[in-house]
Design a protein around this motif. Structure first.
Motif, PDB file in Angstrom:
ATOM      1  N   HIS A 146      17.025  72.313 -10.595  1.00 57.00           N
ATOM      2  CA  HIS A 146      17.539  71.590  -9.428  1.00 57.00           C
ATOM      3  C   HIS A 146      16.403  71.260  -8.461  1.00 57.00           C
ATOM      4  CE1 HIS A 146      21.889  71.134  -9.635  1.00 57.00           C
ATOM      5  NE2 HIS A 146      21.953  72.291 -10.238  1.00 57.00           N
ATOM      6  N   PHE A 147      15.477  72.192  -8.285  1.00 57.74           N
ATOM      7  CA  PHE A 147      14.341  71.920  -7.409  1.00 57.74           C
ATOM      8  C   PHE A 147      13.497  70.781  -7.967  1.00 57.74           C
ATOM      9  CE2 PHE A 147       9.857  72.594  -6.289  1.00 57.74           C
ATOM     10  CZ  PHE A 147       9.945  72.453  -4.906  1.00 57.74           C
ATOM     11  N   HIS A 148      13.242  70.822  -9.274  1.00 57.43           N
ATOM     12  CA  HIS A 148      12.463  69.754  -9.914  1.00 57.43           C
ATOM     13  C   HIS A 148      13.195  68.417  -9.802  1.00 57.43           C
ATOM     14  CE1 HIS A 148      11.324  67.206 -13.379  1.00 57.43           C
ATOM     15  NE2 HIS A 148      10.104  67.635 -13.087  1.00 57.43           N
ATOM     16  N   GLY A 149      14.517  68.432 -10.041  1.00 61.59           N
ATOM     17  CA  GLY A 149      15.293  67.200  -9.958  1.00 61.59           C
ATOM     18  C   GLY A 149      15.315  66.637  -8.551  1.00 61.59           C
ATOM     19  N   TRP A 150      15.523  67.513  -7.571  1.00 67.75           N
ATOM     20  CA  TRP A 150      15.547  67.068  -6.176  1.00 67.75           C
ATOM     21  C   TRP A 150      14.184  66.535  -5.752  1.00 67.75           C
ATOM     22  CZ3 TRP A 150      12.847  69.465  -2.054  1.00 67.75           C
ATOM     23  CH2 TRP A 150      13.128  68.921  -0.790  1.00 67.75           C
ATOM     24  N   LEU A 151      13.109  67.214  -6.164  1.00 72.06           N
ATOM     25  CA  LEU A 151      11.758  66.781  -5.794  1.00 72.06           C
ATOM     26  C   LEU A 151      11.422  65.436  -6.436  1.00 72.06           C
ATOM     27  CD1 LEU A 151       9.156  67.530  -4.284  1.00 72.06           C
ATOM     28  CD2 LEU A 151       8.368  68.656  -6.393  1.00 72.06           C
ATOM     29  N   SER A 152      11.796  65.269  -7.706  1.00 73.80           N
ATOM     30  CA  SER A 152      11.533  63.997  -8.385  1.00 73.80           C
ATOM     31  C   SER A 152      12.362  62.867  -7.769  1.00 73.80           C
ATOM     32  CB  SER A 152      11.841  64.119  -9.882  1.00 73.80           C
ATOM     33  OG  SER A 152      13.206  64.430 -10.091  1.00 73.80           O
ATOM     34  N   PHE A 153      13.570  63.183  -7.314  1.00 74.84           N
ATOM     35  CA  PHE A 153      14.410  62.205  -6.616  1.00 74.84           C
ATOM     36  C   PHE A 153      13.738  61.778  -5.308  1.00 74.84           C
ATOM     37  CE2 PHE A 153      17.902  61.674  -3.420  1.00 74.84           C
ATOM     38  CZ  PHE A 153      18.386  60.463  -3.886  1.00 74.84           C
ATOM     39  N   PHE A 154      13.203  62.743  -4.581  1.00 76.01           N
ATOM     40  CA  PHE A 154      12.495  62.462  -3.333  1.00 76.01           C
ATOM     41  C   PHE A 154      11.285  61.573  -3.579  1.00 76.01           C
ATOM     42  CE2 PHE A 154       9.301  63.382  -0.128  1.00 76.01           C
ATOM     43  CZ  PHE A 154      10.027  63.322   1.063  1.00 76.01           C
ATOM     44  N   ILE A 155      10.504  61.896  -4.594  1.00 76.50           N
ATOM     45  CA  ILE A 155       9.303  61.111  -4.919  1.00 76.50           C
ATOM     46  C   ILE A 155       9.675  59.696  -5.341  1.00 76.50           C
ATOM     47  CG2 ILE A 155       7.367  60.921  -6.533  1.00 76.50           C
ATOM     48  CD1 ILE A 155       7.256  64.002  -6.555  1.00 76.50           C
ATOM     49  N   THR A 156      10.738  59.580  -6.145  1.00 71.52           N
ATOM     50  CA  THR A 156      11.194  58.265  -6.587  1.00 71.52           C
ATOM     51  C   THR A 156      11.588  57.386  -5.407  1.00 71.52           C
ATOM     52  OG1 THR A 156      11.992  59.155  -8.701  1.00 71.52           O
ATOM     53  CG2 THR A 156      12.909  57.041  -7.984  1.00 71.52           C
ATOM     54  N   LEU A 157      12.314  57.969  -4.465  1.00 74.28           N
ATOM     55  CA  LEU A 157      12.803  57.206  -3.316  1.00 74.28           C
ATOM     56  C   LEU A 157      11.680  56.727  -2.407  1.00 74.28           C
ATOM     57  CD1 LEU A 157      15.999  59.079  -2.098  1.00 74.28           C
ATOM     58  CD2 LEU A 157      15.868  56.722  -2.890  1.00 74.28           C
ATOM     59  N   TYR A 158      10.763  57.628  -2.070  1.00 73.42           N
ATOM     60  CA  TYR A 158       9.799  57.347  -1.010  1.00 73.42           C
ATOM     61  C   TYR A 158       8.407  56.951  -1.501  1.00 73.42           C
ATOM     62  CZ  TYR A 158      13.428  59.372   1.886  1.00 73.42           C
ATOM     63  OH  TYR A 158      14.625  59.631   2.508  1.00 73.42           O
ATOM     64  N   TYR A 159       8.164  57.062  -2.810  1.00 76.78           N
ATOM     65  CA  TYR A 159       6.835  56.718  -3.311  1.00 76.78           C
ATOM     66  C   TYR A 159       6.853  55.722  -4.465  1.00 76.78           C
ATOM     67  CZ  TYR A 159       5.221  60.601  -0.460  1.00 76.78           C
ATOM     68  OH  TYR A 159       4.944  61.429   0.605  1.00 76.78           O
ATOM     69  N   LYS A 160       8.013  55.510  -5.079  1.00 80.68           N
ATOM     70  CA  LYS A 160       8.076  54.585  -6.212  1.00 80.68           C
ATOM     71  C   LYS A 160       8.935  53.358  -5.930  1.00 80.68           C
ATOM     72  CE  LYS A 160       7.278  58.101  -9.782  1.00 80.68           C
ATOM     73  NZ  LYS A 160       7.788  58.724 -11.027  1.00 80.68           N
ATOM     74  N   LEU A 161       9.947  53.521  -5.087  1.00 82.50           N
ATOM     75  CA  LEU A 161      10.842  52.414  -4.776  1.00 82.50           C
ATOM     76  C   LEU A 161      10.462  51.766  -3.445  1.00 82.50           C
ATOM     77  CD1 LEU A 161      14.319  53.937  -5.779  1.00 82.50           C
ATOM     78  CD2 LEU A 161      12.913  52.326  -7.082  1.00 82.50           C
ATOM     79  N   PRO A 162      10.783  50.468  -3.279  1.00 81.51           N
ATOM     80  CA  PRO A 162      10.494  49.807  -1.998  1.00 81.51           C
ATOM     81  C   PRO A 162      11.284  50.451  -0.855  1.00 81.51           C
ATOM     82  CG  PRO A 162      11.023  48.208  -3.722  1.00 81.51           C
ATOM     83  CD  PRO A 162      11.360  49.555  -4.280  1.00 81.51           C
ATOM     84  N   LEU A 163      10.705  50.416   0.330  1.00 83.76           N
ATOM     85  CA  LEU A 163      11.347  50.979   1.510  1.00 83.76           C
ATOM     86  C   LEU A 163      11.596  49.885   2.546  1.00 83.76           C
ATOM     87  CD1 LEU A 163       9.209  54.234   1.957  1.00 83.76           C
ATOM     88  CD2 LEU A 163      11.507  54.079   0.998  1.00 83.76           C
ATOM     89  N   LYS A 164      12.511  50.162   3.454  1.00 88.56           N
ATOM     90  CA  LYS A 164      12.764  49.233   4.550  1.00 88.56           C
ATOM     91  C   LYS A 164      11.581  49.259   5.519  1.00 88.56           C
ATOM     92  CE  LYS A 164      17.773  49.979   4.362  1.00 88.56           C
ATOM     93  NZ  LYS A 164      18.966  50.454   5.129  1.00 88.56           N
ATOM     94  N   TRP A 334      21.545  65.216 -15.234  1.00 89.75           N
ATOM     95  CA  TRP A 334      22.270  64.806 -14.042  1.00 89.75           C
ATOM     96  C   TRP A 334      21.324  64.247 -12.979  1.00 89.75           C
ATOM     97  CZ3 TRP A 334      26.479  62.982 -12.531  1.00 89.75           C
ATOM     98  CH2 TRP A 334      26.946  63.084 -11.218  1.00 89.75           C
ATOM     99  N   TRP A 335      20.221  64.919 -12.721  1.00 91.21           N
ATOM    100  CA  TRP A 335      19.257  64.413 -11.751  1.00 91.21           C
ATOM    101  C   TRP A 335      18.583  63.145 -12.253  1.00 91.21           C
ATOM    102  CZ3 TRP A 335      18.852  65.167  -6.798  1.00 91.21           C
ATOM    103  CH2 TRP A 335      19.351  66.349  -6.237  1.00 91.21           C
ATOM    104  N   SER A 336      18.465  63.001 -13.568  1.00 88.77           N
ATOM    105  CA  SER A 336      17.947  61.755 -14.132  1.00 88.77           C
ATOM    106  C   SER A 336      18.893  60.604 -13.821  1.00 88.77           C
ATOM    107  CB  SER A 336      17.776  61.902 -15.648  1.00 88.77           C
ATOM    108  OG  SER A 336      17.396  60.674 -16.236  1.00 88.77           O
TER     109      SER A 336
END
Length: 358
Positions: A146-164, A334-336
């Motif tokens: 869960h920690f790995h999934g949550w951390l990878s989700f965080f990285i995906t959102l703020y470092y891989k995907l465009p931001l407003k 699930w985190w994927s």
């Protein structure tokens, strides 16, 4: 967002099969739980006599426990048994029960009799004082996933995907998944603690944490599968569920820890959210629908391990610990899916914004 007619027909059939499967599981589960939770070892006269004698003499055969001497002197509980001994579950009663259980199970094995439960649990072998080593290990692994999934989700959102422009994510459900990740990690942490040291405090923390994450998961399932994005609507959906979950946690902690009722509540919330995800997977055109189906079906099959209980193999691996093990790959998948959903929604929103700009 709907597929063609043939695909709709197959999807509806799949959804109906999922509903039937989970409905049957929900109806059967509580009844079987009440059977599997029986403790035949508690009624065994030989075991009870052994425990009573040990608490007076401090010995089981040649094995003696010095901490039993203080408990026979009377006085307040904090004088009878030090707190660190209670936490380590190495107090007089804990040691007496464990050693008497070990001796009694050896006798039963020589007579060709199957293992039985003592105080609601199978006769596990301790490892470094840990009461259920396999369940603890798998709980820790679940926490790590869960920690790995949550951390990878965080990285995906703020470092891989465009931001407003204000550096926030386009994905509308980011806050919900962050809180889900924290609650999940908290739940598996207390699961590991409880299976290490089964005392009243750790039991209540484990149960309360599990109820909290199930209740919040149900809220997330409703909001995401019905695409609820308006803040007022989210509050209206969440408030009744939060009120119920809070009341239930207060009930099991301060009024009565009713195991049967708690199991019914947990299964009802778990099955409800899986049905919601199954329905959504059947009617949506999400690119990662297959991951949802795997989690729903495999999660239902894994839950059967909680129904068809069996003694621990070699004193370590029982049905509950294997269920903990089965949730590890499901957590990764699930985190994927959550990351895929963030990418899918972000891409859709960017396309809409570009279309409006034209």
């Amino acid at each position: 967002l709907f597929a063609k007619t043939k695909t709709q027909t197959r999807s509806c059939c799949s959804a109906q099969m999922a509903v039937r499967f989970w409905t049957a599981l929900f109806l059967v589960f509580p009844c079987l739980f009440s059977i599997s939770n029986a403790s035949a070892g508690d009624a065994d006269l030989t075991y009870r006599t052994c425990v009573s004698g040990c608490e007076i003499s401090g010995c089981v055969g040649q094995e003696c426990f010095p901490q039993c001497n203080s408990s026979s002197n009377g006085g307040p509980w904090y004088i009878q048994e030090p707190l660190y001994l209670q936490w380590k579950k190495l107090g007089c009663q804990g040691d007496c029960r464990y050693q008497c259980m070990v001796n009694r199970e050896r006798e039963r094995e020589t007579l060709g009799q199957a293992p039985v439960k003592y105080h609601g649990k199978w006769p596990f072998k301790r490892v470094l004082g840990i009461q259920e080593p396999a369940s603890v290990a798998f709980s820790v692994l679940n926490l790590a996933m869960h920690f790995h999934g949550w951390l990878s989700f965080f990285i995906t959102l703020y470092y891989k995907l465009p931001l407003k422009q204000d550096r926030t994510a386009y994905y509308e459900y980011v806050g919900l998944w962050h809180l889900y990740g924290l609650l999940s990690m908290n739940s598996w942490f207390w699961s590991a603690v409880f299976h290490s040291r089964d005392v009243d405090l750790t039991e209540r923390l484990d149960y309360s944490s599990a109820v909290a994450v199930l209740g919040f998961s149900l809220i997330v399932a409703i909001l995401r599968t019905f695409d609820v994005r308006v803040e007022a609507a989210r509050v209206m959906v969440s408030a009744p569920i939060l009120a119920f979950v809070t009341t239930h946690i207060l009930y099991i902690n301060f009024y009565k820890l009713d195991y049967g009722w708690n199991m019914i509540v947990c299964v009802a919330m778990g099955v409800s959210q899986l049905l919601l995800w199954a329905r959504w997977a059947a009617v949506s055109s999400h690119p990662s629908n297959w991951k949802l189906w795997v989690v729903v079906i495999a999660g239902g099959l894994a839950m059967l391990l909680e129904i068809y209980d069996f003694p621990p193999y070699e004193g370590y691996f029982d049905a509950h610990s294997i269920w903990h093990a089965a949730t590890i790959p499901l957590t990764i998948l699930w985190w994927s899916f959550i990351r895929d959903d963030a990418e899918f929604r972000t891409s859709s929103l960017l396309k809409k914004s570009k279309t409006k700009a034209k």
